[in-house]
Design a protein around this motif. Structure first.
Motif, PDB file in Angstrom:
ATOM      1  N   PHE A 221       0.838  -1.096  -0.017  1.00  0.00           N
ATOM      2  CA  PHE A 221       0.035   0.034   0.103  1.00  0.00           C
ATOM      3  C   PHE A 221       0.804   1.420  -0.007  1.00  0.00           C
ATOM      4  O   PHE A 221       0.355   2.270  -0.595  1.00  0.00           O
ATOM      5  CB  PHE A 221      -0.709  -0.190   1.221  1.00  0.00           C
ATOM      6  CG  PHE A 221      -2.292  -0.669   1.013  1.00  0.00           C
ATOM      7  CD1 PHE A 221      -3.412   0.089   0.699  1.00  0.00           C
ATOM      8  CD2 PHE A 221      -2.217  -2.175   0.984  1.00  0.00           C
ATOM      9  CE1 PHE A 221      -4.466  -0.853   0.348  1.00  0.00           C
ATOM     10  CE2 PHE A 221      -3.454  -2.759   0.768  1.00  0.00           C
ATOM     11  CZ  PHE A 221      -4.903  -2.098   0.567  1.00  0.00           C
ATOM     12  N   LEU A 222       1.949   1.110   0.784  1.00  0.00           N
ATOM     13  CA  LEU A 222       2.819   2.614   0.738  1.00  0.00           C
ATOM     14  C   LEU A 222       3.413   2.938  -0.414  1.00  0.00           C
ATOM     15  O   LEU A 222       3.510   4.132  -0.594  1.00  0.00           O
ATOM     16  CB  LEU A 222       3.963   2.394   1.978  1.00  0.00           C
ATOM     17  CG  LEU A 222       3.456   2.282   3.384  1.00  0.00           C
ATOM     18  CD1 LEU A 222       4.679   1.986   4.271  1.00  0.00           C
ATOM     19  CD2 LEU A 222       3.023   3.710   3.832  1.00  0.00           C
ATOM     20  N   GLY A 223       3.415   1.886  -1.466  1.00  0.00           N
ATOM     21  CA  GLY A 223       4.031   2.353  -2.621  1.00  0.00           C
ATOM     22  C   GLY A 223       2.988   3.443  -3.477  1.00  0.00           C
ATOM     23  O   GLY A 223       3.397   4.272  -4.167  1.00  0.00           O
ATOM     24  N   VAL A 224       1.558   3.000  -3.202  1.00  0.00           N
ATOM     25  CA  VAL A 224       0.686   3.936  -3.687  1.00  0.00           C
ATOM     26  C   VAL A 224       0.853   5.338  -3.124  1.00  0.00           C
ATOM     27  O   VAL A 224       0.526   6.435  -3.773  1.00  0.00           O
ATOM     28  CB  VAL A 224      -0.695   3.330  -3.473  1.00  0.00           C
ATOM     29  CG1 VAL A 224      -1.728   4.298  -4.137  1.00  0.00           C
ATOM     30  CG2 VAL A 224      -0.665   1.991  -4.147  1.00  0.00           C
ATOM     31  N   ALA A 225       0.991   5.450  -1.644  1.00  0.00           N
ATOM     32  CA  ALA A 225       1.203   6.765  -1.150  1.00  0.00           C
ATOM     33  C   ALA A 225       2.259   7.403  -1.571  1.00  0.00           C
ATOM     34  O   ALA A 225       2.205   8.681  -1.724  1.00  0.00           O
ATOM     35  CB  ALA A 225       1.447   6.392   0.190  1.00  0.00           C
ATOM     36  N   VAL A 226       3.339   6.962  -2.061  1.00  0.00           N
ATOM     37  CA  VAL A 226       4.539   7.650  -2.900  1.00  0.00           C
ATOM     38  C   VAL A 226       3.892   8.173  -3.867  1.00  0.00           C
ATOM     39  O   VAL A 226       4.037   9.502  -4.161  1.00  0.00           O
ATOM     40  CB  VAL A 226       5.772   6.669  -3.000  1.00  0.00           C
ATOM     41  CG1 VAL A 226       6.619   7.224  -3.855  1.00  0.00           C
ATOM     42  CG2 VAL A 226       6.160   6.015  -1.443  1.00  0.00           C
ATOM     43  N   VAL A 227       3.478   7.600  -5.009  1.00  0.00           N
ATOM     44  CA  VAL A 227       2.790   8.103  -6.118  1.00  0.00           C
ATOM     45  C   VAL A 227       1.982   9.242  -5.662  1.00  0.00           C
ATOM     46  O   VAL A 227       1.952  10.081  -6.448  1.00  0.00           O
ATOM     47  CB  VAL A 227       2.044   6.817  -6.941  1.00  0.00           C
ATOM     48  CG1 VAL A 227       1.420   7.450  -8.128  1.00  0.00           C
ATOM     49  CG2 VAL A 227       2.991   5.783  -7.406  1.00  0.00           C
ATOM     50  N   GLY A 228       0.875   9.148  -4.648  1.00  0.00           N
ATOM     51  CA  GLY A 228       0.071   9.865  -4.449  1.00  0.00           C
ATOM     52  C   GLY A 228       0.518  11.316  -4.069  1.00  0.00           C
ATOM     53  O   GLY A 228       0.504  12.510  -4.346  1.00  0.00           O
ATOM     54  N   CYS A 229       1.627  11.332  -3.161  1.00  0.00           N
ATOM     55  CA  CYS A 229       2.453  12.667  -2.722  1.00  0.00           C
ATOM     56  C   CYS A 229       3.116  13.133  -3.933  1.00  0.00           C
ATOM     57  O   CYS A 229       2.795  14.485  -4.041  1.00  0.00           O
ATOM     58  CB  CYS A 229       3.447  12.106  -1.575  1.00  0.00           C
ATOM     59  SG  CYS A 229       2.837  11.578  -0.245  1.00  0.00           S
ATOM     60  N   LEU A 230       3.830  12.609  -4.893  1.00  0.00           N
ATOM     61  CA  LEU A 230       4.243  13.018  -5.956  1.00  0.00           C
ATOM     62  C   LEU A 230       3.174  13.606  -6.906  1.00  0.00           C
ATOM     63  O   LEU A 230       3.179  14.753  -7.570  1.00  0.00           O
ATOM     64  CB  LEU A 230       5.264  12.125  -6.819  1.00  0.00           C
ATOM     65  CG  LEU A 230       6.304  11.468  -6.116  1.00  0.00           C
ATOM     66  CD1 LEU A 230       6.836  10.422  -6.927  1.00  0.00           C
ATOM     67  CD2 LEU A 230       7.240  12.658  -5.851  1.00  0.00           C
TER      68      LEU A 230
END
Length: 412
Positions: free
Chosen positions: A84-93
């Motif tokens: 899930f945290l990989g999606v958070a990285v994309v969301g922040c960018l």
């Protein structure tokens, strides 16, 4: 399953690894309160837009809860939270690169999806890795870590804003999430699938994700806490992470810096509150004061504060919002209590189902407050009075939810 209980040293490292991710998720959750004046000015947002933008995080969060609970029980906290945290990285960018409200909202939803396992994953793990009397303490101290994150979203963000701008902040947050993922991959143990008791074993034929939650939805204790989770607990987060800030600016007349300072001290109070809960909860439980009793006696204190805020209007500032958050913290005891009410094999689903209720509540309260504020303004009310009326409607919902809990808790 005592062989699953972690040693003290390992448990500390596991806690630190999970806490680093939860710190960042809480920072991202609350940052819109501090950035609201900047985003409102840059993108021309109205109250309903601001509520929807802040609530987008919780909408994304809610969308994942049911499948995530199933995956947590099947695959364990480590694998799920890293995915899930990989999606958070994309969301922040994506948030950093957004050029309009639609882009901001989509990125905010992605961030919510990405960090949606940051509390449920450790709570599921603690259900097995820690002895029973330590689970409430671990939960309270995870919430304390979240309060640190919310603290970081106030004055530190306000200070950094003119230095690097809000877009570069989100790039930096993406990098910090990557570092947290590395720590988690290093420290969190692998998951051994638990065998459910004979009475609760899943049938051999495939069972859909919704069907696998049947026992959770049907549980009387779960149902007794659902309305309070939605309105009272969801409202705590909605106010702390968004509407306390605009209230201080629009109603109490604070400047942006004064509001950020107020939010800072509100979150300091919550940090101390959850630290104290972690210290005293095992002692209170040992004396027979369980979650039900503490919520029964504690939640009315919050109603007294809500009534004052509604009536005082401009005189209700940071101190009163701090008291609102502190007195609301009694409802946080429901979350681990729900997990402990179910067998280990169902704990992930029970916790995630309750989290779904909670964060749908945050989304509805955040957006609903914005819609009501705009609606009351359209009806001719001044903006401060519109805020007060919206808060009065929220209070009525909380009061009814508490009454439902009192009526049904004896059935739990």
């Amino acid at each position: 399953m005592s062989h699953d209980v972690l040693s003290r040293r390992t448990a500390v490292w596991v806690f630190v690894a999970f806490a680093s991710a939860y710190f960042l998720s809480a920072l991202l959750r609350a940052i819109t309160a501090t950035l609201s004046p900047t985003l409102t000015l840059e993108f021309g947002l109205q109250a309903r837009d601001l509520g929807l933008l802040a609530g987008g995080y919780f909408l994304g969060f809610s969308l994942t809860q049911l499948p995530m609970g199933h995956w947590l029980d099947q695959h364990g906290p480590k694998k799920v939270v890293l995915s899930f945290l990989g999606v958070a990285v994309v969301g922040c960018l994506a948030f950093a690169w957004a050029t309009d409200f639609g882009g901001l909202l989509l990125a905010r939803v992605l961030i919510g999806v990405g960090v949606s396992a940051c509390l449920m994953a450790p709570l599921t793990g603690y259900r097995r890795w820690l002895v029973l009397e330590k689970q409430q303490r671990a939960n309270a101290w995870m919430l304390m870590t979240g309060a640190f994150g919310m603290l970081a979203s106030t004055l530190p963000v306000q200070w950094l804003l003119p230095v690097i701008g809000w877009r570069w902040m989100f790039v930096g947050l993406a990098l910090l999430i990557v570092l947290s993922m590395a720590l988690m991959a290093w420290q969190v143990p692998k998951w051994r699938i638990a065998e459910p008791p004979a009475a609760t074993r899943t049938p051999a034929k495939p069972v859909g994700i919704l069907a696998s939650y049947k026992q959770v939805w049907a549980h009387p204790y779960f149902r007794s806490l659902t309305p309070m989770g939605f309105f009272n607990y969801g409202g705590l987060i909605a106010m702390q992470t968004l509407w306390a800030g605009p209230w201080m600016i629009k109603v109490a007349g604070y400047t942006s810096l004064e509001a950020a300072t107020g939010l800072f001290w509100i979150n300091v109070c919550m940090l101390v509150t959850f630290w104290i809960w972690g210290l005293v909860t095992p002692m209170l439980y040992a004396r027979g004061l369980n979650a039900n009793k503490l919520m029964t006696y504690g939640v009315p204190l919050n109603f007294c504060v809500q009534i004052y805020i509604v009536l005082a209007g401009a005189d209700a500032g940071a101190l009163h919002w701090a008291l609102f958050c502190i007195s609301s913290s009694f409802v946080s005891l429901a979350q681990p209590a729900v997990g402990m009410a179910f067998p280990t094999a169902l704990a992930g689903r029970a916790l995630s189902a309750y989290n779904l209720v909670l964060f749908l509540g945050v989304f509805v309260v955040q957006w609903g407050m914005g819609l009501m504020i705009d609606g009351f303004k359209t009806a001719g009310w001044q903006e401060p009075q519109a805020f007060q009326c919206a808060m009065a409607v929220f209070f009525a919902c909380c009061l009814v939810s508490y009454g439902y809990f009192l009526k049904h808790k004896s059935d739990s």
